[in-house]
Write an enzyme that holds these catalytic residues in place. Structure first.
Site, mmCIF file in Angstrom:
data_model
loop_
_atom_site.group_PDB
_atom_site.id
_atom_site.type_symbol
_atom_site.label_atom_id
_atom_site.label_comp_id
_atom_site.label_asym_id
_atom_site.label_seq_id
_atom_site.Cartn_x
_atom_site.Cartn_y
_atom_site.Cartn_z
ATOM 1 N N TYR A 10 1.760 2.673 -3.798
ATOM 2 C CA TYR A 10 1.638 1.653 -2.744
ATOM 3 C C TYR A 10 0.211 1.142 -2.605
ATOM 4 C CZ TYR A 10 6.426 2.277 -1.548
ATOM 5 O OH TYR A 10 7.787 2.281 -1.619
ATOM 6 N N CYS A 267 -7.450 13.001 41.175
ATOM 7 C CA CYS A 267 -6.321 12.151 40.742
ATOM 8 C C CYS A 267 -5.662 12.586 39.433
ATOM 9 C CB CYS A 267 -6.790 10.705 40.616
ATOM 10 S SG CYS A 267 -7.205 10.021 42.222
HETATM 11 N N1 LIG Z 1 1.313 4.384 1.466
HETATM 12 C C1 LIG Z 1 0.537 3.988 2.448
HETATM 13 O O1 LIG Z 1 0.905 3.157 3.284
HETATM 14 C C2 LIG Z 1 -0.864 4.508 2.563
HETATM 15 C C3 LIG Z 1 -1.751 3.894 3.425
HETATM 16 C C4 LIG Z 1 -3.064 4.369 3.500
HETATM 17 C C5 LIG Z 1 -3.437 5.460 2.741
HETATM 18 N N2 LIG Z 1 -2.536 6.068 1.929
HETATM 19 C C6 LIG Z 1 -3.007 7.186 1.109
HETATM 20 O O2 LIG Z 1 -3.271 6.681 -0.196
HETATM 21 C C7 LIG Z 1 -2.939 7.663 -1.187
HETATM 22 C C8 LIG Z 1 -1.908 7.082 -2.142
HETATM 23 O O3 LIG Z 1 -0.735 6.818 -1.406
HETATM 24 P P1 LIG Z 1 0.469 6.019 -2.073
HETATM 25 O O4 LIG Z 1 1.492 5.856 -1.003
HETATM 26 O O5 LIG Z 1 -0.052 4.836 -2.787
HETATM 27 O O6 LIG Z 1 0.981 7.127 -3.148
HETATM 28 P P2 LIG Z 1 2.096 6.963 -4.285
HETATM 29 O O7 LIG Z 1 2.751 8.284 -4.388
HETATM 30 O O8 LIG Z 1 2.922 5.746 -4.024
HETATM 31 O O9 LIG Z 1 1.252 6.673 -5.586
HETATM 32 C C9 LIG Z 1 0.402 7.611 -6.172
HETATM 33 C C10 LIG Z 1 0.327 7.323 -7.670
HETATM 34 O O10 LIG Z 1 -0.664 8.164 -8.233
HETATM 35 C C11 LIG Z 1 -0.239 8.464 -9.561
HETATM 36 N N3 LIG Z 1 -1.015 9.598 -10.094
HETATM 37 C C12 LIG Z 1 -0.895 10.914 -9.850
HETATM 38 N N4 LIG Z 1 -1.812 11.614 -10.537
HETATM 39 C C13 LIG Z 1 -2.540 10.720 -11.251
HETATM 40 C C14 LIG Z 1 -3.636 10.815 -12.149
HETATM 41 N N5 LIG Z 1 -4.178 11.988 -12.457
HETATM 42 N N6 LIG Z 1 -4.116 9.690 -12.699
HETATM 43 C C15 LIG Z 1 -3.588 8.486 -12.385
HETATM 44 N N7 LIG Z 1 -2.541 8.339 -11.544
HETATM 45 C C16 LIG Z 1 -2.028 9.428 -10.981
HETATM 46 C C17 LIG Z 1 1.248 8.714 -9.387
HETATM 47 O O11 LIG Z 1 1.952 8.652 -10.616
HETATM 48 C C18 LIG Z 1 1.623 7.578 -8.431
HETATM 49 O O12 LIG Z 1 1.989 6.420 -9.133
HETATM 50 C C19 LIG Z 1 -2.458 8.883 -0.408
HETATM 51 O O13 LIG Z 1 -3.546 9.732 -0.197
HETATM 52 C C20 LIG Z 1 -1.980 8.294 0.893
HETATM 53 O O14 LIG Z 1 -2.024 9.257 1.937
HETATM 54 C C21 LIG Z 1 -1.262 5.602 1.806
#
Ligand SMILES: NC(=O)c1ccc[n+]([C@@H]2O[C@H](COP(=O)([O-])OP(=O)(O)OC[C@H]3O[C@@H](n4cnc5c(N)ncnc54)[C@H](O)[C@@H]3O)[C@@H](O)[C@H]2O)c1
Length: 436
Positions: A10, A267
């Site tokens: 994402y 309060c």
């Molecule tokens: N989804 C959200 O709305 C959101 C918002 C803000 C922050 N975050 C944070 O951002 C981070 C990512 O979230 P996300 O929802 O995008 O995760 P996700 O699971 O959708 O995507 C993570 C990706 O990382 C890849 N990956 C794993 N190991 C890897 C490596 N060694 N090299 C390259 N790619 C690798 C996976 O295959 C996957 O495609 C998390 O820490 C999450 O907490 C997410």
């Protein structure tokens, strides 16, 4: 700029598209060959408003590609953005395996790279992770952090469903960095956005996402508990919360958001208890409301423990009322602290510029007669007397007179601060803040 993005989920997919749209050449890296293939075919890896068109267009312009070859990606870019997953482990701990995996990959690639490389951690990680991440790169590459490369924190604030809009309209852009050059390079990626770029300490930036998301969860839980109580009373909860949100002075504002001492007064404790009891009588469960006074009690115990651990006997209390500018002693947390310290055998003397015993009346007098009946024997009339006496000075109010005195005094007494005194006082060796 040439940018590599680790993780094409994402966050990574949205960053990939939006950075390319801003004119950068972006290469995505993922361990998933499917996701790499999707990007190289001009397809988004996620379902999200607008991102499919952005990825398609930017791919056609040649500004977007993807690979599983991390060395190629790092070598051909100046900045690497890390957006890999940081899921919870089965026991609820944060799983940082993917993050450190990327650190090792960066270390391997940077060994043979001669230009300065910036790494931005966009994933949500615990405070302290970036320091370890940096160490892994140093150990694997033989390069020196903040000389050959720098790792900064750059948390993502987008929400799924409105991710592209949120990327382009963030509440602020946050960069945690101890390296100015890296911070400036990262800021240049976001300078066009209609949001302030805030550059701060690495650990402050790392913890921010947890603080934000926990507060968002708290807001939802609070609104639902209020809603449940209102609906049991046949009151329209939406009308209530709409009016609640109209108060931008005390409700939806930074007011009360200062870590420090417990709340008190006539309060807050009374009305909280009232609502808790109302919920109980209506058979409405309200665990968030029920926990508020418990956390307040913990804060009072914390103050007592801070004093106790110093092993000193003579304690000076600066300010007894529940806040500056009032003589209201009812439910003042400082009164509870004094009661507890006296019970534990400490010697206590108190100065409060607003409290004149002869002028206390009504419920205020009754309260203090009940809790500290011999208060007159503990109160002193002048600040100087207090300072001469003290081994520990516990500051409960931020009255100007107290601040001025503490700035001037050369007393060796340890200052235990509940209200965050100015920096020159906080910088002293014999100083403890309650939670900073
Ligand atoms: N989804 C959200 O709305 C959101 C918002 C803000 C922050 N975050 C944070 O951002 C981070 C990512 O979230 P996300 O929802 O995008 O995760 P996700 O699971 O959708 O995507 C993570 C990706 O990382 C890849 N990956 C794993 N190991 C890897 C490596 N060694 N090299 C390259 N790619 C690798 C996976 O295959 C996957 O495609 C998390 O820490 C999450 O907490 C997410």
């Amino acid at each position: 700029m040439n940018i590599s993005i680790f993780g094409l989920g994402y966050v990574g997919c949205v960053s990939l598209g939006c950075l390319a749209r801003n004119g950068h050449t972006v290469i995505g890296v993922d361990v998933s060959e499917t996701k790499v293939r999707q990007i190289n075919s001009g397809l988004a890896t996620i379902i999200e408003k607008d991102i499919d068109i952005i990825i398609q267009e930017e791919h056609l312009k040649g500004r977007i590609s993807a690979t599983t070859d991390f060395i190629e990606a790092i070598n051909s870019t100046d900045v690497s953005i890390v957006a890999v997953g940081t899921p919870s482990s089965s026991k609820g701990h944060l799983n940082l395996e993917y993050i450190f995996n990327v650190a090792e990959h960066l270390g391997v690639a940077l060994k043979d790279k001669n230009s300065f490389h910036v790494v931005a951690i966009r994933s949500t990680v615990f405070p302290g992770t970036i320091q370890k991440f940096q160490k892994v790169i140093e150990e694997t590459s033989g390069k020196v952090a903040n000389v050959d490369f720098a790792v900064v924190s750059n948390p993502e604030f987008l929400r799924e469903g409105t991710a592209v809009h949120d990327y382009n309209h963030p509440p602020l852009t946050l960069i945690g960095s101890q390296n100015k050059k890296a911070a400036d390079i990262m800021a240049s990626l976001y300078n066009h956005l209609p949001a302030e770029v805030v550059i701060t300490d690495v650990q402050v930036a790392e913890v921010m996402k947890y603080v934000n998301n926990t507060f968002h969860a708290l807001k939802i839980g609070f609104a639902n508990e209020i809603g449940n109580i209102c609906s049991a009373l046949n009151i329209d909860s939406h009308k209530v919360m709409e009016i609640f949100c109209m108060d931008k002075e005390l409700n939806i504002s930074s007011y009360y958001f200062k870590p420090g001492f417990a709340y008190g007064g006539s309060c807050l404790p009374k009305d909280l208890k009232g609502l808790q009891t109302l919920a109980h009588d209506l058979y409405v469960k309200a665990p968030i409301l029920e926990s508020i006074d418990k956390t307040n009690e913990i804060q009072i115990s914390r103050a007592v423990n801070l004093v106790q651990q110093l092993g000193k006997k003579k304690i000076a209390i600066l300010g007894l009322s529940f806040k500056a500018g009032t003589d209201d002693l009812r439910n003042s947390p400082a009164v509870t602290v004094v009661e507890t310290l006296l019970g534990k055998g400490f010697e206590v003397q108190i100065y409060d510029k607003n409290v004149q015993l002869s002028k206390l009346t009504g419920t205020n007098k009754e309260y203090i007669d009940q809790h500290i009946p011999h208060l007159s024997k503990l109160m002193v009339n002048h600040l100087d007397e207090l300072v001469d006496y003290a081994e520990v000075i516990l500051v409960n109010n931020r009255e100007k007179e107290y601040v001025d005195m503490l700035l001037e005094t050369e007393s060796a007494a340890t200052i235990v601060d509940m209200v965050r005194m100015p920096e020159p006082i906080r910088a002293r060796a014999n100083y403890i803040g309650i939670n900073w």
